[in-house]
Write a protein that holds these residues in place. Sequence first.
Motif, PDB file in Angstrom:
ATOM      1  N   GLN A  79       0.847  -1.193   0.000  1.00 10.53           N
ATOM      2  CA  GLN A  79       0.000   0.000   0.000  1.00 10.53           C
ATOM      3  C   GLN A  79       0.885   1.246   0.000  1.00 10.53           C
ATOM      4  O   GLN A  79       1.472   1.612   1.007  1.00 10.53           O
ATOM      5  CB  GLN A  79      -0.944   0.020   1.210  1.00 10.53           C
ATOM      6  CG  GLN A  79      -1.929   1.179   1.172  1.00 10.53           C
ATOM      7  CD  GLN A  79      -2.977   1.112   2.259  1.00 10.53           C
ATOM      8  OE1 GLN A  79      -3.115   0.094   2.942  1.00 10.53           O
ATOM      9  NE2 GLN A  79      -3.718   2.194   2.446  1.00 10.53           N
ATOM     10  N   VAL A  81       1.335   5.084  -0.033  1.00 12.81           N
ATOM     11  CA  VAL A  81       0.634   6.315   0.328  1.00 12.81           C
ATOM     12  C   VAL A  81       1.153   7.497  -0.487  1.00 12.81           C
ATOM     13  O   VAL A  81       0.401   8.389  -0.874  1.00 12.81           O
ATOM     14  CB  VAL A  81       0.794   6.593   1.840  1.00 12.81           C
ATOM     15  CG1 VAL A  81       0.186   7.941   2.224  1.00 12.81           C
ATOM     16  CG2 VAL A  81       0.170   5.465   2.654  1.00 12.81           C
ATOM     17  N   ASP A  91       2.076   2.245   3.866  1.00 11.66           N
ATOM     18  CA  ASP A  91       1.206   1.944   5.008  1.00 11.66           C
ATOM     19  C   ASP A  91       1.288   0.432   5.240  1.00 11.66           C
ATOM     20  O   ASP A  91       0.690  -0.357   4.514  1.00 11.66           O
ATOM     21  CB  ASP A  91      -0.234   2.378   4.724  1.00 11.66           C
ATOM     22  CG  ASP A  91      -1.030   2.587   6.006  1.00 11.66           C
ATOM     23  OD1 ASP A  91      -0.638   1.990   7.036  1.00 11.66           O
ATOM     24  OD2 ASP A  91      -2.025   3.335   5.992  1.00 11.66           O
ATOM     25  N   LYS A  92       2.041   0.043   6.247  1.00 15.02           N
ATOM     26  CA  LYS A  92       2.297  -1.371   6.525  1.00 15.02           C
ATOM     27  C   LYS A  92       1.185  -1.975   7.374  1.00 15.02           C
ATOM     28  O   LYS A  92       0.830  -1.412   8.414  1.00 15.02           O
ATOM     29  CB  LYS A  92       3.629  -1.531   7.262  1.00 15.02           C
ATOM     30  CG  LYS A  92       4.009  -2.986   7.562  1.00 15.02           C
ATOM     31  CD  LYS A  92       5.278  -3.075   8.376  1.00 15.02           C
ATOM     32  CE  LYS A  92       5.014  -3.072   9.870  1.00 15.02           C
ATOM     33  NZ  LYS A  92       4.310  -4.279  10.363  1.00 15.02           N
ATOM     34  N   GLY A 139       1.167   0.734  10.139  1.00 17.95           N
ATOM     35  CA  GLY A 139       1.228   2.168   9.914  1.00 17.95           C
ATOM     36  C   GLY A 139       2.322   2.589   8.948  1.00 17.95           C
ATOM     37  O   GLY A 139       2.793   1.801   8.134  1.00 17.95           O
ATOM     38  N   LEU A 140       2.713   3.853   9.053  1.00 18.26           N
ATOM     39  CA  LEU A 140       3.526   4.512   8.033  1.00 18.26           C
ATOM     40  C   LEU A 140       5.023   4.238   8.172  1.00 18.26           C
ATOM     41  O   LEU A 140       5.591   4.346   9.264  1.00 18.26           O
ATOM     42  CB  LEU A 140       3.286   6.022   8.092  1.00 18.26           C
ATOM     43  CG  LEU A 140       1.840   6.461   7.841  1.00 18.26           C
ATOM     44  CD1 LEU A 140       1.677   7.949   8.097  1.00 18.26           C
ATOM     45  CD2 LEU A 140       1.407   6.111   6.416  1.00 18.26           C
ATOM     46  N   HIS A 261      -0.212   1.811  16.337  1.00 19.05           N
ATOM     47  CA  HIS A 261      -0.301   2.140  14.914  1.00 19.05           C
ATOM     48  C   HIS A 261       0.475   3.424  14.638  1.00 19.05           C
ATOM     49  O   HIS A 261       0.278   4.444  15.308  1.00 19.05           O
ATOM     50  CB  HIS A 261      -1.772   2.331  14.526  1.00 19.05           C
ATOM     51  CG  HIS A 261      -1.995   2.524  13.058  1.00 19.05           C
ATOM     52  ND1 HIS A 261      -1.888   1.501  12.136  1.00 19.05           N
ATOM     53  CD2 HIS A 261      -2.322   3.637  12.338  1.00 19.05           C
ATOM     54  CE1 HIS A 261      -2.153   1.966  10.931  1.00 19.05           C
ATOM     55  NE2 HIS A 261      -2.404   3.252  11.019  1.00 19.05           N
ATOM     56  N   SER A 263       0.627   6.419  13.039  1.00 19.33           N
ATOM     57  CA  SER A 263      -0.468   7.151  12.409  1.00 19.33           C
ATOM     58  C   SER A 263      -0.047   8.442  11.713  1.00 19.33           C
ATOM     59  O   SER A 263      -0.794   8.969  10.882  1.00 19.33           O
ATOM     60  CB  SER A 263      -1.539   7.469  13.454  1.00 19.33           C
ATOM     61  OG  SER A 263      -0.964   8.075  14.591  1.00 19.33           O
ATOM     62  N   SER A 280      -2.263   8.065   8.593  1.00 18.44           N
ATOM     63  CA  SER A 280      -2.831   6.753   8.282  1.00 18.44           C
ATOM     64  C   SER A 280      -4.024   6.503   9.192  1.00 18.44           C
ATOM     65  O   SER A 280      -3.919   6.687  10.417  1.00 18.44           O
ATOM     66  CB  SER A 280      -1.779   5.658   8.485  1.00 18.44           C
ATOM     67  OG  SER A 280      -2.367   4.373   8.415  1.00 18.44           O
TER      68      SER A 280
END
Length: 291
Positions: A79, A81, A91-92, A139-140, A261, A263, A280
Amino acid sequence: MEASWQYTGTEPIKIKKFLQSLGMGHRLFNDIKKGQGEFLVDHRPVRPTTKILPNQPLTIRVNPEPADPTVAVSHDPLQVVYEDDNWMVIDKPAGVTSIPGPSVTNGTILNRVTGYLLDQQSSDQRPHLITRLDRDTGGLLLVAKHHVASSMISQQVQQHQMVKEYTALVGGHLTKDHGIIDKPIARVAGQVQRVVSAEGQPASTEYWVEAEGTGWTRIRVRLHTGRTHQIRVHFAAIGHPLLGDALYGGDTSQGDHQLLHASRLAFRDPFSQRRLSFTSPLPASFTKIMI
């Protein structure tokens, strides 16, 4: 690989000092100096000791970094971003490992980015993960698409200038809506977990309470240092382990992994000089508890 900047200062400046002000590390500068690239001022090759005059453009050309033969190519989902010539923000999902290791050699984020870049015919780019997350933390993540970007961002990483914010669900209710946990963290010999110990490395975690429910508190967390398991260790140490975090004593009745997360991620792009910021959304593992 090529990158250019316009010098906007008012006094002549040496190439090295200018590039250092942008974030370039010593190693990359020396590599170019030793023949692995070249410096150009006003589009003309110059010596590394050359001074740049106000309003002159500086360009660096750097030989591509060879692919790492030890990193397998994966085409598993990824994914993305954000992406440009230098960066990818990923975005893991929780449950995916960041980099290969003895127990996981393929399917990690690094393997997937490697496959993605090959699919994009970017064979001259060797990705470097600038930020990493535990396997069960989603998350990122920031990825440098080549070693020049990795070098240019290193100063921000070392000086903790990147903004890395997390959202977590911890057990119970905190006594303060905002606080900073300053507790040194140390390894436990022969074990995965870390502990708060006077013999450990300094660690600072800032948090803000965002919401509360029955048996849980949602917090926003900002790291001021980057120790392994820092958030998990710190909140366990003050009696509020993360929900789902079996390693540090968290309640696992509503989840099988720590509810943490990544975020928000923000940094200064050393190529464009722009501030880049990304967020995220929280995954379903969070929202089902906060209903």
